[in-house]
Design an enzyme around this catalytic site. Sequence first.
Site, PDB file in Angstrom:
ATOM      1  N   LYS A   1      32.067  65.802 -11.712  1.00 42.17           N
ATOM      2  CA  LYS A   1      32.978  64.665 -11.905  1.00 42.17           C
ATOM      3  C   LYS A   1      32.748  63.967 -13.236  1.00 42.17           C
ATOM      4  O   LYS A   1      33.684  63.433 -13.828  1.00 42.17           O
ATOM      5  CB  LYS A   1      32.823  63.653 -10.759  1.00 42.17           C
ATOM      6  CG  LYS A   1      33.425  64.140  -9.453  1.00 42.17           C
ATOM      7  CD  LYS A   1      33.598  63.006  -8.468  1.00 42.17           C
ATOM      8  CE  LYS A   1      34.211  63.491  -7.171  1.00 42.17           C
ATOM      9  NZ  LYS A   1      34.229  62.468  -6.119  1.00 42.17           N
TER      10      LYS A   1
ATOM     11  N   LYS B   1      36.710  75.640  -4.661  1.00 41.52           N
ATOM     12  CA  LYS B   1      37.008  75.103  -3.329  1.00 41.52           C
ATOM     13  C   LYS B   1      38.325  74.335  -3.317  1.00 41.52           C
ATOM     14  O   LYS B   1      38.728  73.767  -4.343  1.00 41.52           O
ATOM     15  CB  LYS B   1      35.855  74.231  -2.840  1.00 41.52           C
ATOM     16  CG  LYS B   1      35.712  72.927  -3.558  1.00 41.52           C
ATOM     17  CD  LYS B   1      34.775  71.969  -2.828  1.00 41.52           C
ATOM     18  CE  LYS B   1      34.732  70.659  -3.609  1.00 41.52           C
ATOM     19  NZ  LYS B   1      34.084  69.563  -2.994  1.00 41.52           N
TER      20      LYS B   1
ATOM     21  N   LYS C   1      40.860  67.801  -2.757  1.00 39.35           N
ATOM     22  CA  LYS C   1      41.779  66.668  -2.661  1.00 39.35           C
ATOM     23  C   LYS C   1      42.409  66.276  -3.968  1.00 39.35           C
ATOM     24  O   LYS C   1      43.503  65.773  -4.009  1.00 39.35           O
ATOM     25  CB  LYS C   1      40.969  65.442  -2.254  1.00 39.35           C
ATOM     26  CG  LYS C   1      40.706  65.353  -0.842  1.00 39.35           C
ATOM     27  CD  LYS C   1      39.874  64.134  -0.652  1.00 39.35           C
ATOM     28  CE  LYS C   1      40.001  63.721   0.775  1.00 39.35           C
ATOM     29  NZ  LYS C   1      39.174  62.593   1.047  1.00 39.35           N
TER      30      LYS C   1
HETATM   31  P1  AMP Z   1      36.113  64.886   0.518  1.00 37.49           P
HETATM   32  O1  AMP Z   1      37.433  65.560   0.440  1.00 37.49           O
HETATM   33  O2  AMP Z   1      35.250  65.187  -0.672  1.00 37.49           O
HETATM   34  O3  AMP Z   1      36.196  63.417   0.852  1.00 37.49           O
HETATM   35  O4  AMP Z   1      35.346  65.582   1.738  1.00 37.49           O
HETATM   36  C1  AMP Z   1      35.464  65.193   3.077  1.00 37.49           C
HETATM   37  C2  AMP Z   1      34.814  66.216   3.988  1.00 37.49           C
HETATM   38  O5  AMP Z   1      35.526  67.449   3.952  1.00 37.49           O
HETATM   39  C3  AMP Z   1      33.367  66.558   3.616  1.00 37.49           C
HETATM   40  O6  AMP Z   1      32.627  66.791   4.800  1.00 37.49           O
HETATM   41  C4  AMP Z   1      33.505  67.836   2.842  1.00 37.49           C
HETATM   42  O7  AMP Z   1      32.344  68.627   2.910  1.00 37.49           O
HETATM   43  C5  AMP Z   1      34.671  68.512   3.558  1.00 37.49           C
HETATM   44  N1  AMP Z   1      35.405  69.390   2.631  1.00 37.49           N
HETATM   45  C6  AMP Z   1      36.038  69.015   1.482  1.00 37.49           C
HETATM   46  N2  AMP Z   1      36.605  70.075   0.873  1.00 37.49           N
HETATM   47  C7  AMP Z   1      36.334  71.161   1.661  1.00 37.49           C
HETATM   48  C8  AMP Z   1      36.648  72.553   1.579  1.00 37.49           C
HETATM   49  N3  AMP Z   1      37.369  73.051   0.572  1.00 37.49           N
HETATM   50  N4  AMP Z   1      36.190  73.376   2.562  1.00 37.49           N
HETATM   51  C9  AMP Z   1      35.469  72.882   3.594  1.00 37.49           C
HETATM   52  N5  AMP Z   1      35.142  71.582   3.726  1.00 37.49           N
HETATM   53  C10 AMP Z   1      35.563  70.719   2.784  1.00 37.49           C
END
Ligand code: AMP
Length: 324
Positions: A112, A194, A197
Amino acid sequence: MKQRILSGIQPSGVLHIGNYLGALKQWVELQETYDALFCIVDLHAITVKQDPKELRAKIRELAKLYIACGIGPKKSTIFVQSHVPAHTELGWILNTITKISELERMTQFKDKAGKNRAHVNAGLLCYPTLMAADILLYQTDLVPVGEDQTQHLELTRTLAKRFNTQFGEVFRIPEGYFPKAGARIMALDDPTVKMSKSGAPANYLALLDDEKTIRKKVARAVTDSGSEIKAAHDKPAMTNLLTITHLLSGESIADIEHRYRGKGYRELKQDLADRVVDFLAPIQQRTRNISDNEIETLLQEGAKRAREIASQTLTDVQRVLGLG
Ligand code: AMP
Ligand code: TRP
């Protein structure tokens, strides 16, 4: 006494199928046997610039999505991080026992912050100590997250042990809980990174994408060279599409491969699009059915319960530090 789980998602960007399969799906299962707390981590979200009006709306939308995905408001505690001031207080305290080098090492920070660090805000660097506070305040046993959070969890455990050693046993040492498959769902437009968001829309399948958008995105998803429908190291795109199919249907990857023997990518994609549409329709319907008033009440009740638990831990922390 039930063991406790806690997890959280940032109310920024769009919630996607990777968040569901990597995190939320496990939460829904675990809430049956654990005392479960699910947080909307708004203070983490503001480490990146947010529009205040939009942020406010996103916090409520995420709460609705938690419920629509199957988090039971009676079974679990849903709350907003900033409604419980103990998070920032413990976060600060943990900063004082954290080395800058430990924070600079975090992959998420490196990604980031980029190369030019001079203008990066300090909140982005201290993001993991706030996450550690989220977890440790609730004497959490298990933290269900996707694989990308491994490093943050390891740091949380290190800080908890360091604090306990220096000041006395205050924190329970939490364990991470990662799904067997789906801990890392990859981007549709690039299966080597990956699903994220903050990525371009072609990267993710959002839980609130409409049918047309889903069909278009799945149809345009990158595929591997060759034509065989098989999960393998040299077939990252197929592996990803088969994993998503497997997790949404419950059918094993081997069975899915068998079913598509002699068939083409197009067929697999069409079936996957159907499956995603069918899976998301009721979630979207439930999201629309929850009123803003219901959410406000729920978040107030959630914050009340969270504050009660958090304040006990914070009092212990203050006591051993000679504060308060
Ligand atoms: P975030 O989108 O960073 O707020 O992540 C929220 C939750 O979703 C966390 O537990 C991450 O580890 C999980 N997560 C985010 N992106 C992925 C992905 N591409 N595959 C699996 N888990 C994800
Ligand atoms: N850092 C996590 C992410 O980016 C979100 C998060 C913040 C979290 N606090 C947490 C996850 C506490 C689990 C427990 O996805």
